[in-house]
Structure formats: structure tokens, C-alpha cells
Design an enzyme around this catalytic site. Structure first.
Site, PDB file in Angstrom:
ATOM      1  N   HIS A   1       0.873  -1.189   0.000  1.00  0.00           N
ATOM      2  CA  HIS A   1       0.000   0.000   0.000  1.00  0.00           C
ATOM      3  C   HIS A   1       0.899   1.224   0.000  1.00  0.00           C
ATOM      4  O   HIS A   1       1.293   1.726   1.054  1.00  0.00           O
ATOM      5  CB  HIS A   1      -0.913  -0.032   1.223  1.00  0.00           C
ATOM      6  CG  HIS A   1      -1.936   1.057   1.259  1.00  0.00           C
ATOM      7  ND1 HIS A   1      -3.112   0.953   1.960  1.00  0.00           N
ATOM      8  CD2 HIS A   1      -1.975   2.279   0.676  1.00  0.00           C
ATOM      9  CE1 HIS A   1      -3.814   2.065   1.820  1.00  0.00           C
ATOM     10  NE2 HIS A   1      -3.130   2.891   1.035  1.00  0.00           N
TER      11      HIS A   1
ATOM     12  N   HIS B   1       1.466   4.887  -2.370  1.00  0.00           N
ATOM     13  CA  HIS B   1       1.142   5.794  -3.466  1.00  0.00           C
ATOM     14  C   HIS B   1       2.430   6.492  -3.882  1.00  0.00           C
ATOM     15  O   HIS B   1       3.023   7.226  -3.090  1.00  0.00           O
ATOM     16  CB  HIS B   1       0.103   6.822  -3.017  1.00  0.00           C
ATOM     17  CG  HIS B   1      -1.158   6.202  -2.505  1.00  0.00           C
ATOM     18  ND1 HIS B   1      -2.211   5.870  -3.335  1.00  0.00           N
ATOM     19  CD2 HIS B   1      -1.528   5.823  -1.254  1.00  0.00           C
ATOM     20  CE1 HIS B   1      -3.183   5.325  -2.613  1.00  0.00           C
ATOM     21  NE2 HIS B   1      -2.786   5.281  -1.354  1.00  0.00           N
TER      22      HIS B   1
ATOM     23  N   HIS C   1      -9.362   0.995  -1.617  1.00  0.00           N
ATOM     24  CA  HIS C   1      -9.378   1.605  -0.286  1.00  0.00           C
ATOM     25  C   HIS C   1     -10.790   1.484   0.280  1.00  0.00           C
ATOM     26  O   HIS C   1     -11.776   1.799  -0.396  1.00  0.00           O
ATOM     27  CB  HIS C   1      -9.026   3.086  -0.374  1.00  0.00           C
ATOM     28  CG  HIS C   1      -7.572   3.361  -0.592  1.00  0.00           C
ATOM     29  ND1 HIS C   1      -6.827   2.735  -1.556  1.00  0.00           N
ATOM     30  CD2 HIS C   1      -6.720   4.210   0.037  1.00  0.00           C
ATOM     31  CE1 HIS C   1      -5.578   3.186  -1.511  1.00  0.00           C
ATOM     32  NE2 HIS C   1      -5.489   4.086  -0.552  1.00  0.00           N
TER      33      HIS C   1
ATOM     34  N   GLU D   1     -11.230   3.264   5.967  1.00  0.00           N
ATOM     35  CA  GLU D   1     -10.279   4.158   6.621  1.00  0.00           C
ATOM     36  C   GLU D   1     -11.089   5.282   7.266  1.00  0.00           C
ATOM     37  O   GLU D   1     -11.283   5.304   8.468  1.00  0.00           O
ATOM     38  CB  GLU D   1      -9.277   4.724   5.615  1.00  0.00           C
ATOM     39  CG  GLU D   1      -8.301   5.719   6.224  1.00  0.00           C
ATOM     40  CD  GLU D   1      -7.513   6.521   5.181  1.00  0.00           C
ATOM     41  OE1 GLU D   1      -6.510   7.124   5.568  1.00  0.00           O
ATOM     42  OE2 GLU D   1      -7.922   6.555   4.004  1.00  0.00           O
TER      43      GLU D   1
ATOM     44  N   ASP E   1       1.882   3.920   2.947  1.00  0.00           N
ATOM     45  CA  ASP E   1       0.870   4.785   2.342  1.00  0.00           C
ATOM     46  C   ASP E   1       1.494   5.946   1.552  1.00  0.00           C
ATOM     47  O   ASP E   1       1.723   5.834   0.357  1.00  0.00           O
ATOM     48  CB  ASP E   1      -0.088   5.299   3.415  1.00  0.00           C
ATOM     49  CG  ASP E   1      -1.437   5.732   2.874  1.00  0.00           C
ATOM     50  OD1 ASP E   1      -1.672   5.598   1.660  1.00  0.00           O
ATOM     51  OD2 ASP E   1      -2.270   6.204   3.668  1.00  0.00           O
ATOM     52  N   ASP E   2       1.750   7.062   2.230  1.00  0.00           N
ATOM     53  CA  ASP E   2       2.347   8.262   1.624  1.00  0.00           C
ATOM     54  C   ASP E   2       3.480   8.736   2.529  1.00  0.00           C
ATOM     55  O   ASP E   2       3.340   9.728   3.258  1.00  0.00           O
ATOM     56  CB  ASP E   2       1.290   9.368   1.451  1.00  0.00           C
ATOM     57  CG  ASP E   2       0.150   8.945   0.554  1.00  0.00           C
ATOM     58  OD1 ASP E   2       0.283   9.068  -0.668  1.00  0.00           O
ATOM     59  OD2 ASP E   2      -0.881   8.489   1.099  1.00  0.00           O
TER      60      ASP E   2
END
Length: 347
Positions: free
Chosen positions: A23, A25, A207, A210, A288-289
Site C-alpha cells: 500500500h 502511493h 481503499h 479508513e 501509504d504516503d
């Protein structure tokens, strides 16, 4: 501040464990230094005076406050070389964390809506991924992700523009994802395009759970027929759903430091990752980021180990889960799991 000896030893040990990141990005790996370098290269004016001003803006109250900054940062990505530089910087970073496989999400609509050809995006990403495969030994796949705050028609247009490139990138582009603002954009909004992508043979993720409720997780499974849920932390709100995840071994790609930064949890010690893991959910740790959320994959493992009192065996299980939940062929998974078993026994 220096690490305590036991923390240094734990970092060394966890780094040695072969791990997959599922996961991630790629646009969310844009560090402020590279952001300003690319802005200067491309003549893009940023709404920040310097690197420190960007970092000062990393105080998010929810997902949308992060997305506003995320899309502003992505505006500096314009050429194939930009996408290559972005991706190689991430791959070199995770190589140092012991990541052996990455399944990378990218958002073509973020770029095509700015007039960047989708061919440019693919070319830059793929060049870096293939180079890292050959020089760093990191295998990888691409997951083309649709922006859920846009329409399904827009997603269909993006898919149709990408399909002529499929043969050229068949070694990399194997899946479809769904990201961006979850609230008000339920999974069923994209039922038709997910059905089309299933017909085309793509692996499917989305997704869910969340910011959105546990019911979004159920809908992603029952309507979009995804193989994997990105985030999914709200699943524990629904005991029946939780049992489904356990019985079917549906992977959750959880991003603990992201959840903390976006106020999904107020303290990492309150995160339900350990609860999910100990209940038998096939949960994985991801970043994630990471440029925005203060931690790459190894940082997430170590933060969870400390905040949630994870044992060595549980950390090994999380690494094994990441390999098992990947879309790698069985033979590749088996090889990496054997390497994990060996690494885990080394002091």
C-alpha cells in the site's frame, strides 16, 4: 536523539527481514527537497517559500486536508524524468529498509487532468522499476488507481487511454485500485468499471474502511470483488465482517503512521493492528504516503513494535503476511518466505 541499544538492534533485525510493501502511493513519496528540485526544473511556482514551509504544512486534521497538499505537490511532476526520479528515490529508500517487493499505486488522473500524457507517467515509472529490479533486486508491480472523488465515466476514460499501453508494461501493470476521498464516494459507485477490469484479468484492490464505515469494506468485497482491502481498519466495528476477513483470509494493507497522521487514531497505542493480527486477520504493515506521514516501511514496523508491544514472532508474521498477500507467483512467494525464515533466526 540517538537510539537506545535495544532499539538499534531491533531496527537491524527488522531491516534484515524480507518484506513487501503493498500500500504505497508513488506520488506520496515526493519529499520536499525533490519537490523543490522538480519545481525549479519545470518552472512551477509552489505555494511554499521553502522546504521548511512545506514540512510545516504537514499538520493534517483529516484525509482531505492531506489530499489538498498532496495534489499541490504532484503539480511538479511533468516529464518522464520526473516520474523516474520520484520512483527511483523511493526504491533506493525501501531497499535500505529490506523491502524485496513493492506493489505501487499511481494516480494517472492526477496528471492527465493537468495535461500530462499518460504515456509519460507509465514510461517514467516503468524505467525506474525495471532498473531497480536489475540493480537492487526489488521486484514490483503497478496498480493503476482511480480517483473516487471523480466520476466513473472519468475512470472509464482513463482505463481506455491506458489499455493500449498494456502490452508494453505487462510485466509491471497487473492491477487496479481505488483511492482518494472515501466519504461520500462508496465502492458501488465504481461497480461497472471494476466488473470491466475483472473481465480484462486485472487484480483488484480498493481503499475501504479508513474514513468510511465497515460497510464500505463489505461492499468492496461483495460488489467490487476485490482480492485485497487497502486500510480496512474500520472492519473491527463489524464482528461478522471481521469473521469473513479471517475465514477468507482477505488481506488488509494497514498504514499505521498514516492513520495516526490523519487522525484515524489519536495515539498509535490505540491502533487496532495488533488486535486484528492476534484475531487471525491477514494484516500487513505499509507506509501509504511516507513523505507526508513521517515514516517509510521500516519506520512503521518499529513504531508499531514499540507502541503495540509486538513480539519478534508477530513481526515475522507481519512480514510473512506481506509476502503472502502480494500478487507474486507462488514460486516467488515460497522463495522469499524461505529467506524470511532464515533471516528471522539470525541474531
Amino acid at each position: 536523539m540517538s537510539l537506545a541499544p535495544q532499539d538499534t538492534a531491533l531496527r537491524t533485525w527488522v531491516r534484515r527481514l524480507p518484506k513487501a510493501e503493498l500500500h504505497l502511493h508513488i506520488e506520496g513519496t515526493l519529499e520536499p527537497e525533490l519537490m523543490f528540485e522538480l519545481a525549479a526544473r519545470n518552472g512551477v511556482a509552489l505555494p511554499y517559500a521553502d522546504v521548511d514551509a512545506v514540512r510545516a504544512a504537514y499538520q493534517f486534521t483529516d484525509l482531505q486536508s492531506f489530499l489538498d497538499l498532496y495534489y499541490a505537490g504532484a503539480s511538479v511532476l511533468m516529464t518522464e524524468q520526473d516520474f523516474y526520479d520520484l520512483t527511483m528515490a523511493y526504491l533506493r529508500r525501501i531497499h535500505a529498509d529490506g523491502v524485496v517487493h513493492a506493489e505501487i499505486m499511481f494516480d494517472p488522473q492526477t496528471h492527465t487532468h493537468r495535461g500530462i500524457p499518460i504515456e509519460t507517467v507509465f514510461a517514467g515509472l516503468a524505467r525506474a522499476l525495471r532498473e531497480a529490479r536489475d540493480t537492487l533486486g526489488i521486484s514490483s508491480y503497478l496498480l493503476l488507481s482511480f480517483l473516487r472523488h471523480l466520476s466513473q465515466d472519468d475512470a472509464f476514460a482513463t482505463l481506455e487511454s491506458a489499455l493500449p499501453l498494456r502490452d508494453a508494461y505487462q510485466d509491471l501493470w497487473i492491477g487496479i485500485g481505488l483511492d482518494s476521498a472515501e466519504l461520500g464516494n462508496p465502492p458501488e459507485k465504481f461497480a461497472d468499471i471494476y466488473a470491466r477490469c475483472a473481465e480484462l484479468g486485472f487484480m483488484l484492490v480498493a481503499h475501504a474502511g479508513e474514513e468510511g464505515p465497515a460497510d464500505y469494506v463489505r461492499t468492496a468485497l461483495d460488489t467490487l470483488h476485490v482480492a485485497r482491502i487497502d486500510h480496512g481498519v474500520r472492519s473491527s466495528d463489524d464482528p461478522a465482517l471481521l469473521q469473513t476477513l479471517i475465514q477468507r483470509q482477505i488481506p488488509l494493507t494497514v498504514c499505521p503512521l498514516s492513520n495516526l497522521k490523519l487522525a484515524v487514531v489519536s495515539r498509535l497505542a490505540d491502533h487496532n493492528l495488533a488486535q486484528l493480527l492476534r484475531a487471525g486477520v491477514l494484516v500487513t504493515i505499509n507506509s501509504d504516503d511516507p513523505a507526508y506521514f513521517g515514516g517509510y516501511l521500516l519506520d512503521n514496523y518499529l513504531a508499531c513494535a514499540q507502541a503495540l508491544d509486538l513480539s519478534h514472532d508477530e513481526l515475522v508474521t507481519l512480514a510473512a503476511n506481506s509476502l503472502n498477500a502480494s500478487f507474486l507467483p507462488i514460486a516467488a512467494k515460497t522463495r522469499l518466505l524461505d529467506q524470511l525464515t532464515l533471516a528471522a533466526t539470525q541474531a
